[in-house]
Design a protein around this motif. Sequence first.
Motif, PDB file in Angstrom:
ATOM      1  N   PRO A 102       0.838  -1.199   0.000  1.00 32.69           N
ATOM      2  CA  PRO A 102       0.000   0.000   0.000  1.00 32.69           C
ATOM      3  C   PRO A 102       0.875   1.253   0.000  1.00 32.69           C
ATOM      4  CG  PRO A 102      -0.680  -1.559   1.703  1.00 32.69           C
ATOM      5  CD  PRO A 102       0.637  -2.031   1.193  1.00 32.69           C
ATOM      6  N   ALA A 103       0.400   2.297  -0.630  1.00 32.47           N
ATOM      7  CA  ALA A 103       1.187   3.540  -0.708  1.00 32.47           C
ATOM      8  C   ALA A 103       1.528   4.066   0.682  1.00 32.47           C
ATOM      9  CB  ALA A 103       0.416   4.589  -1.504  1.00 32.47           C
ATOM     10  N   ALA A 104       0.583   3.942   1.623  1.00 30.79           N
ATOM     11  CA  ALA A 104       0.828   4.439   2.978  1.00 30.79           C
ATOM     12  C   ALA A 104       1.980   3.704   3.641  1.00 30.79           C
ATOM     13  CB  ALA A 104      -0.437   4.292   3.821  1.00 30.79           C
ATOM     14  N   VAL A 105       2.130   2.421   3.343  1.00 31.99           N
ATOM     15  CA  VAL A 105       3.233   1.644   3.914  1.00 31.99           C
ATOM     16  C   VAL A 105       4.541   1.990   3.214  1.00 31.99           C
ATOM     17  CG1 VAL A 105       4.151  -0.687   4.238  1.00 31.99           C
ATOM     18  CG2 VAL A 105       1.720  -0.231   4.621  1.00 31.99           C
ATOM     19  N   ALA A 106       4.490   2.125   1.888  1.00 33.72           N
ATOM     20  CA  ALA A 106       5.705   2.396   1.123  1.00 33.72           C
ATOM     21  C   ALA A 106       6.364   3.704   1.523  1.00 33.72           C
ATOM     22  CB  ALA A 106       5.380   2.415  -0.373  1.00 33.72           C
ATOM     23  N   SER A 107       5.564   4.661   1.993  1.00 31.01           N
ATOM     24  CA  SER A 107       6.124   5.960   2.369  1.00 31.01           C
ATOM     25  C   SER A 107       6.562   6.019   3.824  1.00 31.01           C
ATOM     26  CB  SER A 107       5.085   7.061   2.115  1.00 31.01           C
ATOM     27  OG  SER A 107       3.954   6.882   2.945  1.00 31.01           O
ATOM     28  N   SER A 108       6.388   4.926   4.559  1.00 28.27           N
ATOM     29  CA  SER A 108       6.740   4.939   5.980  1.00 28.27           C
ATOM     30  C   SER A 108       8.252   4.838   6.177  1.00 28.27           C
ATOM     31  CB  SER A 108       6.060   3.772   6.702  1.00 28.27           C
ATOM     32  OG  SER A 108       6.627   2.542   6.289  1.00 28.27           O
ATOM     33  N   PRO A 109       8.796   5.449   7.231  1.00 26.52           N
ATOM     34  CA  PRO A 109      10.232   5.334   7.517  1.00 26.52           C
ATOM     35  C   PRO A 109      10.686   3.889   7.681  1.00 26.52           C
ATOM     36  CG  PRO A 109       9.233   7.056   8.847  1.00 26.52           C
ATOM     37  CD  PRO A 109       8.101   6.335   8.183  1.00 26.52           C
ATOM     38  N   THR A 110       9.823   3.051   8.248  1.00 28.74           N
ATOM     39  CA  THR A 110      10.184   1.649   8.454  1.00 28.74           C
ATOM     40  C   THR A 110      10.412   0.937   7.130  1.00 28.74           C
ATOM     41  OG1 THR A 110       8.950   1.539  10.532  1.00 28.74           O
ATOM     42  CG2 THR A 110       9.422  -0.548   9.441  1.00 28.74           C
ATOM     43  N   PHE A 111       9.497   1.115   6.194  1.00 28.29           N
ATOM     44  CA  PHE A 111       9.630   0.452   4.897  1.00 28.29           C
ATOM     45  C   PHE A 111      10.847   0.987   4.142  1.00 28.29           C
ATOM     46  CE2 PHE A 111       8.777  -0.096   0.367  1.00 28.29           C
ATOM     47  CZ  PHE A 111       8.468  -1.457   0.313  1.00 28.29           C
TER      48      PHE A 111
ATOM     49  N   GLN B 278       2.465  21.039   9.880  1.00 24.71           N
ATOM     50  CA  GLN B 278       2.285  22.433   9.464  1.00 24.71           C
ATOM     51  C   GLN B 278       1.026  23.069  10.055  1.00 24.71           C
ATOM     52  OE1 GLN B 278       2.480  22.386   5.171  1.00 24.71           O
ATOM     53  NE2 GLN B 278       4.521  21.446   5.178  1.00 24.71           N
ATOM     54  N   GLY B 279       0.377  22.352  10.969  1.00 29.00           N
ATOM     55  CA  GLY B 279      -0.745  22.935  11.690  1.00 29.00           C
ATOM     56  C   GLY B 279      -2.068  22.930  10.955  1.00 29.00           C
ATOM     57  N   MET B 280      -2.211  22.052   9.939  1.00 27.61           N
ATOM     58  CA  MET B 280      -3.450  21.990   9.170  1.00 27.61           C
ATOM     59  C   MET B 280      -4.544  21.189   9.862  1.00 27.61           C
ATOM     60  SD  MET B 280      -2.960  23.822   6.452  1.00 27.61           S
ATOM     61  CE  MET B 280      -2.031  24.918   7.563  1.00 27.61           C
ATOM     62  N   GLY B 281      -4.198  20.456  10.900  1.00 30.16           N
ATOM     63  CA  GLY B 281      -5.203  19.680  11.617  1.00 30.16           C
ATOM     64  C   GLY B 281      -4.551  18.681  12.547  1.00 30.16           C
ATOM     65  N   ILE B 282      -5.381  17.857  13.178  1.00 25.69           N
ATOM     66  CA  ILE B 282      -4.903  16.775  14.041  1.00 25.69           C
ATOM     67  C   ILE B 282      -4.762  15.522  13.183  1.00 25.69           C
ATOM     68  CG2 ILE B 282      -5.475  15.275  15.986  1.00 25.69           C
ATOM     69  CD1 ILE B 282      -6.906  17.625  17.254  1.00 25.69           C
ATOM     70  N   GLY B 283      -3.589  14.915  13.218  1.00 28.84           N
ATOM     71  CA  GLY B 283      -3.312  13.766  12.372  1.00 28.84           C
ATOM     72  C   GLY B 283      -3.404  12.445  13.112  1.00 28.84           C
ATOM     73  N   LEU B 284      -3.896  11.445  12.422  1.00 23.08           N
ATOM     74  CA  LEU B 284      -3.901  10.077  12.932  1.00 23.08           C
ATOM     75  C   LEU B 284      -2.757   9.351  12.234  1.00 23.08           C
ATOM     76  CD1 LEU B 284      -5.047   7.773  14.566  1.00 23.08           C
ATOM     77  CD2 LEU B 284      -6.809   7.442  12.812  1.00 23.08           C
ATOM     78  N   LEU B 285      -1.690   9.067  12.986  1.00 19.84           N
ATOM     79  CA  LEU B 285      -0.443   8.583  12.401  1.00 19.84           C
ATOM     80  C   LEU B 285       0.118   7.388  13.170  1.00 19.84           C
ATOM     81  CD1 LEU B 285       1.245  12.056  11.924  1.00 19.84           C
ATOM     82  CD2 LEU B 285       0.891  10.422  10.062  1.00 19.84           C
ATOM     83  N   PRO B 286       0.851   6.502  12.484  1.00 14.73           N
ATOM     84  CA  PRO B 286       1.627   5.499  13.218  1.00 14.73           C
ATOM     85  C   PRO B 286       2.595   6.191  14.175  1.00 14.73           C
ATOM     86  CG  PRO B 286       1.551   4.956  10.882  1.00 14.73           C
ATOM     87  CD  PRO B 286       0.965   6.328  11.029  1.00 14.73           C
ATOM     88  N   GLU B 287       2.779   5.597  15.339  1.00 11.75           N
ATOM     89  CA  GLU B 287       3.655   6.204  16.346  1.00 11.75           C
ATOM     90  C   GLU B 287       5.043   6.523  15.800  1.00 11.75           C
ATOM     91  OE1 GLU B 287       3.619   3.421  19.600  1.00 11.75           O
ATOM     92  OE2 GLU B 287       2.455   4.806  20.827  1.00 11.75           O
ATOM     93  N   VAL B 288       5.549   5.658  14.901  1.00 12.19           N
ATOM     94  CA  VAL B 288       6.896   5.865  14.386  1.00 12.19           C
ATOM     95  C   VAL B 288       6.997   7.184  13.636  1.00 12.19           C
ATOM     96  CG1 VAL B 288       6.456   4.589  12.240  1.00 12.19           C
ATOM     97  CG2 VAL B 288       8.792   4.738  13.146  1.00 12.19           C
ATOM     98  N   PHE B 289       5.917   7.636  13.001  1.00 14.81           N
ATOM     99  CA  PHE B 289       5.929   8.919  12.308  1.00 14.81           C
ATOM    100  C   PHE B 289       5.981  10.080  13.302  1.00 14.81           C
ATOM    101  CE2 PHE B 289       4.841   6.480   8.666  1.00 14.81           C
ATOM    102  CZ  PHE B 289       5.114   7.262   7.552  1.00 14.81           C
ATOM    103  N   VAL B 290       5.343   9.906  14.434  1.00 10.76           N
ATOM    104  CA  VAL B 290       5.331  10.966  15.448  1.00 10.76           C
ATOM    105  C   VAL B 290       6.689  11.054  16.128  1.00 10.76           C
ATOM    106  CG1 VAL B 290       4.238  11.766  17.580  1.00 10.76           C
ATOM    107  CG2 VAL B 290       2.854  10.672  15.795  1.00 10.76           C
ATOM    108  N   ARG B 291       7.299   9.893  16.412  1.00  8.52           N
ATOM    109  CA  ARG B 291       8.597   9.878  17.087  1.00  8.52           C
ATOM    110  C   ARG B 291       9.703  10.422  16.208  1.00  8.52           C
ATOM    111  NH1 ARG B 291       7.192   4.456  18.796  1.00  8.52           N
ATOM    112  NH2 ARG B 291       8.712   3.666  17.275  1.00  8.52           N
ATOM    113  N   ARG B 292       9.616  10.195  14.890  1.00  9.81           N
ATOM    114  CA  ARG B 292      10.713  10.542  13.996  1.00  9.81           C
ATOM    115  C   ARG B 292      10.503  11.860  13.251  1.00  9.81           C
ATOM    116  NH1 ARG B 292      12.185   4.673  11.208  1.00  9.81           N
ATOM    117  NH2 ARG B 292      12.442   3.512  13.145  1.00  9.81           N
ATOM    118  N   THR B 293       9.568  12.665  13.690  1.00 10.35           N
ATOM    119  CA  THR B 293       9.364  13.954  13.037  1.00 10.35           C
ATOM    120  C   THR B 293      10.628  14.802  13.139  1.00 10.35           C
ATOM    121  OG1 THR B 293       7.027  13.892  13.595  1.00 10.35           O
ATOM    122  CG2 THR B 293       7.925  16.024  12.999  1.00 10.35           C
TER     123      THR B 293
END
Length: 292
Positions: A100-109, A225-240
């Motif tokens: 899935p595109a969402a997985v392919a763009s993840s830092p883990t993948f 960028q402050g456009m809203g509240i995001g629902l994200l995998p934890e790894v995306f939040v930790r690695r910002t």
Amino acid sequence: MMTQLDDLNLFVMTVRHQGISAAAKAAGMPRSRVSRRLQELEKALGCQLLIRTTRHIELTENGRMLFDQTQASLNTLNTAMSRLQQRRMQMEGPLRLAVPAAVASSPTFISMMQQYIERFPRVNLEVFYHQHSVDLQRQNIDIQLLPSESEVINLDYVRQTLLPFPCCWAASPAYLSKHGRPQDEGELKQHSLIASRHIAAVLQQDLSFRLRSDDLHIVQQLTAQGMGIGLLPEVFVRRTQPEFQLERLFGDRLAMEMGLSLIYSSRTFLPEKTRKMIDLIRDTFIQLNQQS
């Protein structure tokens, strides 16, 4: 009556090694078994192929004809089989993954692909975006990563559940300063929400999303960028990145877990390059679970 190719191969080996004992040694088999198999071949063909003496063997006229007709074909067949075995073990050539595109763009993948390329530089990776199950064999795909909730098109394929990605709500300090911090999930309806299309679809809540995307990087960047509240995998939040800080909401509570399945067509006939990728994916998810 149909004869077995391995019996014909034993016959050719016996002629080339000038004896049953020598052929048995070359084949790694007991002499008695080779002798019995040759007798079964003669019985199946309805004619004598070998004249057996104490010290050596001789070909009958039928045996000579069979040897002349089969040895070249068996050489070609054995060469082809050897090349197939070597090819299966080679760490080179294409390796195709459907994700899935969402997985392919993840830092883990992305990290997994980087590790694999560094370890096996002669393998050429091809990554295709697929949100649903594909027919791996007909579409020439080696491995698929698929959301655990999805059905697999071929039930004979191997399916292994990977440890899930925990997901959480997060927002930028700028967004929270401007719009306030929600105290619980019930207040999310008062905010602009951003998520991947798959994560939003899996989440069983009556929520309205201002933006959904197959690319988690878009969700991450717009949230930062402050456009809203995001629902994200934890790894995306930790690695910002430092300039795009995100704050996790609602303490340690998870919003959901995004499950993934690893799909491939066969356990038995896996090329070594495919097996190495499968091992890397499994090990990566085990390490992620240990870190969380």
